[in-house]
Write a protein that holds these residues in place. Structure first.
Motif, PDB file in Angstrom:
ATOM      1  N   SER A 139     -24.885 -31.808 -12.661  1.00  0.00           N
ATOM      2  CA  SER A 139     -25.901 -32.753 -12.192  1.00  0.00           C
ATOM      3  C   SER A 139     -27.189 -32.058 -11.769  1.00  0.00           C
ATOM      4  N   GLY A 140     -27.125 -30.728 -11.611  1.00  0.00           N
ATOM      5  CA  GLY A 140     -28.259 -29.960 -11.110  1.00  0.00           C
ATOM      6  C   GLY A 140     -28.131 -29.637  -9.635  1.00  0.00           C
ATOM      7  N   ALA A 141     -27.217 -30.319  -8.950  1.00  0.00           N
ATOM      8  CA  ALA A 141     -26.971 -30.012  -7.539  1.00  0.00           C
ATOM      9  C   ALA A 141     -26.313 -28.639  -7.430  1.00  0.00           C
ATOM     10  N   LEU A 142     -26.312 -28.085  -6.240  1.00  0.00           N
ATOM     11  CA  LEU A 142     -25.650 -26.818  -5.975  1.00  0.00           C
ATOM     12  C   LEU A 142     -24.341 -27.068  -5.245  1.00  0.00           C
ATOM     13  N   GLY A 143     -23.364 -26.221  -5.482  1.00  0.00           N
ATOM     14  CA  GLY A 143     -22.095 -26.279  -4.766  1.00  0.00           C
ATOM     15  C   GLY A 143     -21.707 -24.891  -4.307  1.00  0.00           C
ATOM     16  N   VAL A 144     -20.976 -24.827  -3.213  1.00  0.00           N
ATOM     17  CA  VAL A 144     -20.432 -23.563  -2.724  1.00  0.00           C
ATOM     18  C   VAL A 144     -18.952 -23.760  -2.440  1.00  0.00           C
ATOM     19  N   LEU A 145     -18.136 -22.922  -3.056  1.00  0.00           N
ATOM     20  CA  LEU A 145     -16.715 -22.831  -2.722  1.00  0.00           C
ATOM     21  C   LEU A 145     -16.545 -21.605  -1.835  1.00  0.00           C
ATOM     22  N   TYR A 146     -15.687 -21.713  -0.827  1.00  0.00           N
ATOM     23  CA  TYR A 146     -15.499 -20.595   0.097  1.00  0.00           C
ATOM     24  C   TYR A 146     -14.161 -20.733   0.801  1.00  0.00           C
ATOM     25  N   ALA A 147     -13.701 -19.651   1.411  1.00  0.00           N
ATOM     26  CA  ALA A 147     -12.443 -19.650   2.159  1.00  0.00           C
ATOM     27  C   ALA A 147     -12.745 -19.684   3.652  1.00  0.00           C
ATOM     28  N   PHE A 148     -11.922 -20.440   4.391  1.00  0.00           N
ATOM     29  CA  PHE A 148     -12.126 -20.538   5.840  1.00  0.00           C
ATOM     30  C   PHE A 148     -10.883 -21.126   6.494  1.00  0.00           C
ATOM     31  N   THR A 149     -10.495 -20.564   7.635  1.00  0.00           N
ATOM     32  CA  THR A 149      -9.417 -21.111   8.447  1.00  0.00           C
ATOM     33  C   THR A 149     -10.018 -21.731   9.699  1.00  0.00           C
ATOM     34  N   PRO A 150      -9.961 -23.052   9.845  1.00  0.00           N
ATOM     35  CA  PRO A 150     -10.492 -23.688  11.060  1.00  0.00           C
ATOM     36  C   PRO A 150      -9.700 -23.259  12.296  1.00  0.00           C
ATOM     37  N   ASP A 151     -10.329 -23.371  13.448  1.00  0.00           N
ATOM     38  CA  ASP A 151      -9.641 -23.041  14.704  1.00  0.00           C
ATOM     39  C   ASP A 151      -8.334 -23.797  14.801  1.00  0.00           C
ATOM     40  N   GLY A 211      -5.974 -23.759  12.777  1.00  0.00           N
ATOM     41  CA  GLY A 211      -5.460 -24.106  11.462  1.00  0.00           C
ATOM     42  C   GLY A 211      -4.359 -23.158  11.010  1.00  0.00           C
ATOM     43  N   VAL A 212      -3.630 -23.607  10.012  1.00  0.00           N
ATOM     44  CA  VAL A 212      -2.575 -22.801   9.410  1.00  0.00           C
ATOM     45  C   VAL A 212      -3.016 -22.485   7.987  1.00  0.00           C
ATOM     46  N   GLY A 213      -2.825 -21.257   7.579  1.00  0.00           N
ATOM     47  CA  GLY A 213      -3.223 -20.871   6.233  1.00  0.00           C
ATOM     48  C   GLY A 213      -4.701 -20.525   6.176  1.00  0.00           C
ATOM     49  N   ARG A 214      -5.195 -20.411   4.972  1.00  0.00           N
ATOM     50  CA  ARG A 214      -6.611 -20.095   4.742  1.00  0.00           C
ATOM     51  C   ARG A 214      -7.059 -20.875   3.511  1.00  0.00           C
ATOM     52  N   GLU A 269      -4.359 -27.295  -0.468  1.00  0.00           N
ATOM     53  CA  GLU A 269      -3.451 -27.843   0.543  1.00  0.00           C
ATOM     54  C   GLU A 269      -3.672 -27.137   1.877  1.00  0.00           C
ATOM     55  N   PRO A 270      -3.520 -27.856   2.991  1.00  0.00           N
ATOM     56  CA  PRO A 270      -3.843 -27.301   4.304  1.00  0.00           C
ATOM     57  C   PRO A 270      -3.105 -26.012   4.661  1.00  0.00           C
ATOM     58  N   SER A 271      -1.834 -25.893   4.323  1.00  0.00           N
ATOM     59  CA  SER A 271      -1.071 -24.727   4.769  1.00  0.00           C
ATOM     60  C   SER A 271      -1.153 -23.543   3.807  1.00  0.00           C
ATOM     61  N   VAL A 272      -1.874 -23.696   2.705  1.00  0.00           N
ATOM     62  CA  VAL A 272      -1.985 -22.613   1.726  1.00  0.00           C
ATOM     63  C   VAL A 272      -2.857 -21.503   2.282  1.00  0.00           C
ATOM     64  N   HIS A 273      -2.427 -20.278   2.069  1.00  0.00           N
ATOM     65  CA  HIS A 273      -3.239 -19.116   2.434  1.00  0.00           C
ATOM     66  C   HIS A 273      -3.807 -18.573   1.126  1.00  0.00           C
ATOM     67  N   ALA A 274      -5.051 -18.931   0.832  1.00  0.00           N
ATOM     68  CA  ALA A 274      -5.667 -18.604  -0.452  1.00  0.00           C
ATOM     69  C   ALA A 274      -6.674 -17.472  -0.295  1.00  0.00           C
ATOM     70  N   ALA A 275      -6.864 -16.766  -1.370  1.00  0.00           N
ATOM     71  CA  ALA A 275      -7.902 -15.740  -1.427  1.00  0.00           C
ATOM     72  C   ALA A 275      -8.679 -15.938  -2.716  1.00  0.00           C
ATOM     73  N   ILE A 276      -9.978 -15.801  -2.604  1.00  0.00           N
ATOM     74  CA  ILE A 276     -10.857 -15.882  -3.760  1.00  0.00           C
ATOM     75  C   ILE A 276     -11.802 -14.690  -3.706  1.00  0.00           C
ATOM     76  N   MET A 277     -12.303 -14.321  -4.853  1.00  0.00           N
ATOM     77  CA  MET A 277     -13.290 -13.260  -4.906  1.00  0.00           C
ATOM     78  C   MET A 277     -14.675 -13.890  -4.870  1.00  0.00           C
ATOM     79  N   ASN A 278     -15.601 -13.194  -4.279  1.00  0.00           N
ATOM     80  CA  ASN A 278     -16.974 -13.655  -4.186  1.00  0.00           C
ATOM     81  C   ASN A 278     -17.597 -13.810  -5.575  1.00  0.00           C
ATOM     82  N   ASP A 279     -18.291 -14.908  -5.785  1.00  0.00           N
ATOM     83  CA  ASP A 279     -19.121 -15.143  -6.964  1.00  0.00           C
ATOM     84  C   ASP A 279     -18.366 -15.076  -8.287  1.00  0.00           C
ATOM     85  N   THR A 280     -17.185 -15.699  -8.342  1.00  0.00           N
ATOM     86  CA  THR A 280     -16.398 -15.707  -9.576  1.00  0.00           C
ATOM     87  C   THR A 280     -16.220 -17.101 -10.167  1.00  0.00           C
TER      88      THR A 280
END
Length: 148
Positions: free
Chosen positions: A82-94, A96-99, A121-132
């Motif tokens: 659409s031309g909009a920008l999106g950002v995907l990122y990893a974060f564990t809220p205060d 929270g369980v998982g990442r 899913e909320p309890s998943v502990h995920a890892a992603i690489m930057n800018d992939t």
């Protein structure tokens, strides 16, 4: 990075190189519609270059429509079909369980961002690489992810 080292690196680069970006952690950079560059750092701050990456603005934390800062790391800045920008990122809220992995979107070239939406899913502990992350011609966002 020391100034001496930086100058040595600059002196060995070919003239065609656009820029050397340092001191903000892992960068995820896109060209905006007006030609400026937008960098989203691993800590979810943004900065702009108006001269092709030679100079950068001060870092500004990303914030939602209510002005609340958005936290996370491993930023993946994408241009949506659409031309909009999106950002995907990893974060564990205060507390929270998982990442989990989260998504935010900007319809105004990164000036403001949507409320974060959790895309794993909320309890998943995920890892992603930057800018992939990539966006396919159908609009699907694909990001290499591993769980642990």
């Amino acid at each position: 990075m020391s100034n001496d080292f930086y100058q040595r690196v600059i002196s060995t680069l070919p003239d065609e190189i656009l820029f050397l970006h340092t001191d903000t952690g892992a960068a995820s950079i896109k060209v905006l519609k007006d030609g400026r560059l937008l960098n989203i750092t691993s800590g979810l701050s943004s900065q702009i270059s108006e001269d092709g990456g030679r100079n950068w603005s001060e870092l500004v934390p990303l914030s939602n429509s209510l002005g609340k800062n958005i936290f996370g790391n491993q930023a993946n800045l994408v241009t949506l079909n659409s031309g909009a920008l999106g950002v995907l990122y990893a974060f564990t809220p205060d507390g929270g369980v998982g990442r989990p992995i989260w998504f935010i979107r900007s319809d105004d070239e990164g000036e403001s961002w949507s409320e974060p939406v959790q895309v794993t899913e909320p309890s998943v502990h995920a890892a992603i690489m930057n800018d992939t992350a990539i966006v396919t011609s159908s609009g699907r966002i694909i990001i290499p992810t591993y769980w642990y």
